[in-house]
Write an enzyme that holds these catalytic residues in place. Structure first.
Site, PDB file in Angstrom:
ATOM      1  N   ARG A  49       0.866  -1.185   0.000  1.00  0.00           N
ATOM      2  CA  ARG A  49       0.000   0.000   0.000  1.00  0.00           C
ATOM      3  C   ARG A  49       0.901   1.233   0.000  1.00  0.00           C
ATOM      4  NH1 ARG A  49      -2.291   3.383   3.849  1.00  0.00           N
ATOM      5  NH2 ARG A  49      -4.404   4.099   3.420  1.00  0.00           N
ATOM      6  N   SER A  58     -12.881  -2.640   0.930  1.00  0.00           N
ATOM      7  CA  SER A  58     -13.117  -1.994   2.223  1.00  0.00           C
ATOM      8  C   SER A  58     -14.584  -1.630   2.352  1.00  0.00           C
ATOM      9  CB  SER A  58     -12.312  -0.693   2.328  1.00  0.00           C
ATOM     10  OG  SER A  58     -10.941  -0.960   2.292  1.00  0.00           O
ATOM     11  N   LYS A 104      -4.079   6.382   8.716  1.00  0.00           N
ATOM     12  CA  LYS A 104      -4.774   6.784   7.489  1.00  0.00           C
ATOM     13  C   LYS A 104      -5.379   8.164   7.731  1.00  0.00           C
ATOM     14  CE  LYS A 104      -8.808   5.211   4.796  1.00  0.00           C
ATOM     15  NZ  LYS A 104      -8.547   5.227   3.373  1.00  0.00           N
TER      16      LYS A 104
HETATM   17  N1  TZP Z   1      -7.948   1.662   6.500  1.00  0.00           N
HETATM   18  C1  TZP Z   1      -8.706   1.855   7.568  1.00  0.00           C
HETATM   19  S1  TZP Z   1      -7.790   2.178   8.936  1.00  0.00           S
HETATM   20  C2  TZP Z   1      -6.342   2.036   8.073  1.00  0.00           C
HETATM   21  C3  TZP Z   1      -6.620   1.754   6.750  1.00  0.00           C
HETATM   22  C4  TZP Z   1      -5.641   1.560   5.687  1.00  0.00           C
HETATM   23  C5  TZP Z   1      -5.008   2.234   8.698  1.00  0.00           C
HETATM   24  C6  TZP Z   1      -4.615   1.108   9.605  1.00  0.00           C
HETATM   25  O1  TZP Z   1      -3.344   1.342  10.144  1.00  0.00           O
HETATM   26  P1  TZP Z   1      -2.967   0.941  11.630  1.00  0.00           P
HETATM   27  O2  TZP Z   1      -1.586   1.517  11.831  1.00  0.00           O
HETATM   28  O3  TZP Z   1      -2.935  -0.555  11.698  1.00  0.00           O
HETATM   29  O4  TZP Z   1      -3.991   1.566  12.539  1.00  0.00           O
END
Ligand code: TZP
Ligand code: MG
Length: 223
Positions: free
Chosen positions: A47, A118, A147
């Site tokens: 990603r 998602s 994010k």
């Molecule tokens: N989509 C929803 S939350 C997120 C994504 C890509 C980020 C998740 O990152 P982390 O560091 O595991 O909270």
């Protein structure tokens, strides 16, 4: 499900699903991925997005390098958003969000590769299922700063709701998941957890991944 992965194999692969790009790492992504694999991740998603993310040839080169490592250790390699990159590399699948290309268009392009989508609520899950998703990524379950445009955290209730409403597709929770709260996610009905920083920013990546993996496996045994 439309993928060549069997239902059981996909659920197994989703257990400890590590997501990462160069901006999520404090050291070389190759090192981070290798250590995460040593610790026991079961699937990987490339990603590469956000401020300062690599683009063009540099992005391609990193993806290729990470895919090579995944192949060596037989870890499925999924690409976030970038269908063209996934196609060029013959990745095992792609993961898309609600703002990306429509699911049928992506399915048409990737054939029977894994398609993760998602979803944030039952309505989105209903449509994603109808249109041919192979698994749902559901979250953010817990608060996350990884994010920038993440929606508010839903808690694990959304997982329980999806299962109660009869959705049996493989589900992976995402957002703020750590070894401490992972068991809640599994108990609420997810097949696995996807994490970025709990692994990528851990002081000891092998150890952090092992602990996360054990939290998931232990819960599986109890079920
Ligand atoms: N989509 C929803 S939350 C997120 C994504 C890509 C980020 C998740 O990152 P982390 O560091 O595991 O909270
Ligand atoms: Mg996306």
């Amino acid at each position: 499900m439309t993928t060549t992965f069997t239902d059981a194999k996909l659920r197994e692969a989703l257990k400890v699903y590590f997501i990462m790009g160069s901006i999520n790492c404090l050291k070389s992504p190759v090192e981070v991925l290798t250590e995460a694999i040593c610790g026991g991740i079961t699937m990987f998603q490339f990603r590469e997005k956000g401020t300062n993310a690599l683009v063009g040839e540099e992005k391609y080169a990193l993806a290729e390098e990470l895919q090579f490592i995944c192949k060596k250790y037989k870890i499925p390699f999924i690409v976030n958003d970038d269908i063209a990159l996934a196609q060029t590399l013959k990745a095992d699948g792609v993961h898309i969000g609600q703002e990306d290309d429509p699911i049928p268009v992506v399915r048409e392009q990737i054939g029977d590769k894994i398609l993760g989508v998602s979803v944030h609520n039952v309505e989105e899950a209903k449509i994603a299922l109808q249109k041919g998703a192979d698994y749902f990524g559901v979250g953010p379950i817990f608060p996350t700063t990884t994010k920038a445009d993440a929606k508010p955290a839903s808690g694990v209730a959304i997982l329980t709701e999806l299962r109660m409403k009869g959705y049996s597709l493989p589900i992976v929770g995402i957002g703020g998941i750590t070894a401490k709260n992972a068991s809640q996610v599994i108990k609420a009905g997810a097949d696995g957890v996807s994490v970025i920083t709990a692994i990528s920013l851990a002081d000891n990546i092998v150890h952090a991944t092992k602990v996360l993996n054990e939290a998931i496996i232990q819960n599986d045994r109890k079920n």
